[in-house]
Design an enzyme around this catalytic site. Structure first.
Site, PDB file in Angstrom:
ATOM      1  N   ASP A  23       6.340 -17.532 -10.113  1.00 28.59           N
ATOM      2  CA  ASP A  23       6.455 -16.277 -10.505  1.00 28.59           C
ATOM      3  C   ASP A  23       7.752 -15.943 -10.992  1.00 28.59           C
ATOM      4  O   ASP A  23       8.933 -16.760 -10.688  1.00 28.59           O
ATOM      5  CB  ASP A  23       6.430 -15.495  -8.904  1.00 28.59           C
ATOM      6  N   THR A  25      -3.850  -7.050 -14.310  1.00 28.24           N
ATOM      7  CA  THR A  25      -4.444  -6.397 -15.217  1.00 28.24           C
ATOM      8  C   THR A  25      -4.613  -4.899 -14.848  1.00 28.24           C
ATOM      9  O   THR A  25      -5.618  -4.622 -14.640  1.00 28.24           O
ATOM     10  CB  THR A  25      -5.881  -7.012 -15.585  1.00 28.24           C
ATOM     11  N   THR A  52      -8.780 -10.310 -13.000  1.00 31.95           N
ATOM     12  CA  THR A  52      -9.921  -9.739 -13.412  1.00 31.95           C
ATOM     13  C   THR A  52      -9.596  -9.012 -14.920  1.00 31.95           C
ATOM     14  O   THR A  52      -8.775  -8.276 -15.076  1.00 31.95           O
ATOM     15  CB  THR A  52     -10.134  -8.462 -12.468  1.00 31.95           C
ATOM     16  N   LEU A  72     -12.057 -10.937  -3.741  1.00 29.75           N
ATOM     17  CA  LEU A  72     -11.422 -10.943  -2.189  1.00 29.75           C
ATOM     18  C   LEU A  72     -11.315  -9.701  -1.617  1.00 29.75           C
ATOM     19  O   LEU A  72     -10.894  -8.748  -2.573  1.00 29.75           O
ATOM     20  CB  LEU A  72      -9.973 -11.472  -2.578  1.00 29.75           C
ATOM     21  N   LEU A 103     -22.143   1.277   3.215  1.00 22.77           N
ATOM     22  CA  LEU A 103     -22.867   2.716   3.278  1.00 22.77           C
ATOM     23  C   LEU A 103     -22.357   3.359   4.341  1.00 22.77           C
ATOM     24  O   LEU A 103     -22.817   3.926   5.156  1.00 22.77           O
ATOM     25  CB  LEU A 103     -24.498   1.994   3.864  1.00 22.77           C
ATOM     26  N   ALA A 155     -20.039   6.509   4.927  1.00 24.53           N
ATOM     27  CA  ALA A 155     -19.586   7.653   4.310  1.00 24.53           C
ATOM     28  C   ALA A 155     -17.935   7.980   4.767  1.00 24.53           C
ATOM     29  O   ALA A 155     -17.923   7.857   5.714  1.00 24.53           O
ATOM     30  CB  ALA A 155     -20.408   8.892   4.634  1.00 24.53           C
ATOM     31  N   GLY A 173     -10.739   3.599  -2.759  1.00 30.74           N
ATOM     32  CA  GLY A 173      -9.355   3.559  -3.402  1.00 30.74           C
ATOM     33  C   GLY A 173      -9.222   1.933  -3.495  1.00 30.74           C
ATOM     34  O   GLY A 173     -10.065   1.195  -3.648  1.00 30.74           O
ATOM     35  N   CYS A 205      -8.668  -2.553  -6.893  1.00 25.90           N
ATOM     36  CA  CYS A 205      -9.817  -2.898  -7.604  1.00 25.90           C
ATOM     37  C   CYS A 205     -11.085  -1.949  -7.999  1.00 25.90           C
ATOM     38  O   CYS A 205     -11.005  -1.591  -9.291  1.00 25.90           O
ATOM     39  CB  CYS A 205     -10.756  -3.932  -6.739  1.00 25.90           C
ATOM     40  N   LYS A 246      -7.459   1.424   3.157  1.00 25.18           N
ATOM     41  CA  LYS A 246      -8.395   0.678   4.152  1.00 25.18           C
ATOM     42  C   LYS A 246      -7.410  -0.073   5.094  1.00 25.18           C
ATOM     43  O   LYS A 246      -6.415  -0.190   4.987  1.00 25.18           O
ATOM     44  CB  LYS A 246      -9.316  -0.220   3.397  1.00 25.18           C
TER      45      LYS A 246
END
Length: 448
Positions: free
Chosen positions: A30, A86, A122, A153, A253, A255, A260, A263, A324
């Protein structure tokens, strides 16, 4: 095998640490020396369950190391992974490939002997071809094969996803790359993880296709939730009825306030732009993006309606900020737009998240942060569950009720049932369920 990982962000770090845990000799590179120093001490700045422990154990075993110098990692590596960001390019929504291309050029100057260069980032279709061209141009004598190996992932479950994958997609341009890639992932054979070898362009498209399909699945059930509210159905039972069909499956599934994260938003947008460039528009994906953007405003309106149509000078408590559970990632989190709209409407917002408050404070002004869910509830006119952290699933509802100025609970993740909440005196609002109807306790509501 000796492996170099270029880029020690989320994907690169998880990839490097897990490969080291398989027994490979891994050096992560890095350009941020401060990050390198911290990682070398076993300190991480992101929240990912189990990652810190794996870093420390593999550092101690001597299989994992960190550096800021490509010259220390690439020349002896049999494989070099490019795992840089990206992000969406400003102005047009295309994936910004500048970091990938810069990494490829830098790596090329240090290659020695036969090396497999693996694009883990990606990237749009055709990027592998350009990486191969860049490497060849920068170092015509390099003996190299460029491979696409997209990651799948999930934040919060990344270690398990890497070690117990549904599949490993490997895009090659030459059969010579097959054997080393198979050897790299040989430790996973015991888990019977299928290695899917294909061409590079197909592998690149597969990543975008998978994320776009899951995003559409989320968006579909959110639209069904709206219909259930209007027609008197229960979206959780609808989701269960759908998910029991093996052709559909139960995942994604649930709701809620929309998708968000790092990805889905950028990858769906990038796929739309790729398709437009090739003259083959992805209209379903275009609509998915539009609906998801509108979803957050709809959730804000639901909260305002629950408060009697007015939130000015009212205190709204928000439980959960990250996109999440089990992550500290605030990127494209629905909470940002929902809270922003509430603030614009004159509300006072007090929030709590187990991991995301530091990142949230850098993104949102005028939000007050509390030390617990119960502190958020103090004198609140309404309490809103935005992210379904486990600690919000079994709150002491009687204690919350006593603390609040007004007993209004807006459950954007359908964590509770009407009966459970109502017996404590709450006025309860959920997503896609008619007032007064219980949630189906058999429906999975864990983060996907």
């Amino acid at each position: 095998m000796k492996v170099a990982i270029v880029g020690s962000g989320y994907v690169g770090l998880v990839t490097g640490v897990c490969l080291a845990d398989f027994g490979h000799e891994v050096v992560c590179v890095d350009n941020d020396q401060t990050k390198v120093d911290r990682l070398s001490r076993g300190e991480i700045s992101i929240h990912e369950p189990g990652l810190g422990e794996l870093i420390k154990s593999n550092l101690a075993a001597g299989r994992l190391s960190f550096t800021s110098a490509l010259s220390e990692a690439v020349p002896t590596a049999e494989m070099v992974f490019i795992s840089v960001g990206t992000p969406s390019r400003r102005g047009d929504g295309h994936a910004d490939l500048s970091y990938v291309y810069a990494a490829a050029e830098a790596v090329a100057g240090h290659l020695s002997g036969f090396t497999v260069v693996v694009t883990k980032s990606t990237v749009p279709v055709g990027t592998g071809d350009e990486v191969a061209r860049i490497v060849d141009s920068a170092n015509p004598d390099a003996d190299v094969e460029v491979v696409s190996n997209p990651e799948f992932l999930r934040e919060g479950s990344a270690i398990d996803d890497f070690k117990r994958p549904d599949r490993i997609v490997i895009g090659i341009a030459n059969e010579r790359a097959r054997t080393p890639m198979a050897e790299l992932y040989r430790p996973l054979y015991l888990n019977q993880a299928p290695l899917m070898f294909t061409d590079r362009r197909t592998a690149e498209l597969t990543k975008y296709a998978a994320n776009a399909f899951l995003a559409m699945k989320i968006t579909f059930i959110n639209e069904m939730a709206d219909l259930c509210e209007a027609a008197g159905g229960d979206v959780q039972q609808v989701a269960r009825g759908m998910g029991l069909d093996n052709r559909i499956g139960p995942k994604f599934l649930h709701a809620g306030p929309g998708f968000g994260g790092s990805c889905f938003p950028k990858d769906t947008l990038a796929l739309v732009k790729i398709a437009q460039d090739f003259g083959s528009p992805m209209r379903l994906v275009e609509t998915t993006i539009s609906i998801n953007d509108q979803r957050k405003a709809a959730m804000s309106r639901k909260i305002v309606a629950a408060c009697g149509g007015e939130v000015r000078r009212k205190t709204i408590g928000v439980l959960g900020l990250t996109f999440k559970p089990n992550t500290d990632d605030m990127r494209e989190a629905p909470s940002i737009d929902i809270i922003g709209d509430l603030l614009d409407k004159g509300a006072r917002v007090v929030a709590y998240d187990p991991q995301g408050m530091r990142a949230a404070a850098e993104l949102m002004d005028n939000v007050e942060y509390a030390a617990s869910a119960y502190a958020v509830a103090e004198n609140a006119d309404a309490l809103v569950i935005v992210t379904e952290w486990n600690e919000f699933r079994s709150l002491d509802l009687a204690r919350l009720r006593r603390a609040m100025a007004s007993p209004v609970l807006v459950d954007l993740r359908n964590v509770y049932s009407y009966e459970e909440v109502a017996k404590h005196g709450f006025t309860y609002f959920s997503v896609g369920r008619p007032d007064g109807q219980d949630a189906d306790p058999t429906v999975e509501t864990a983060a996907e």
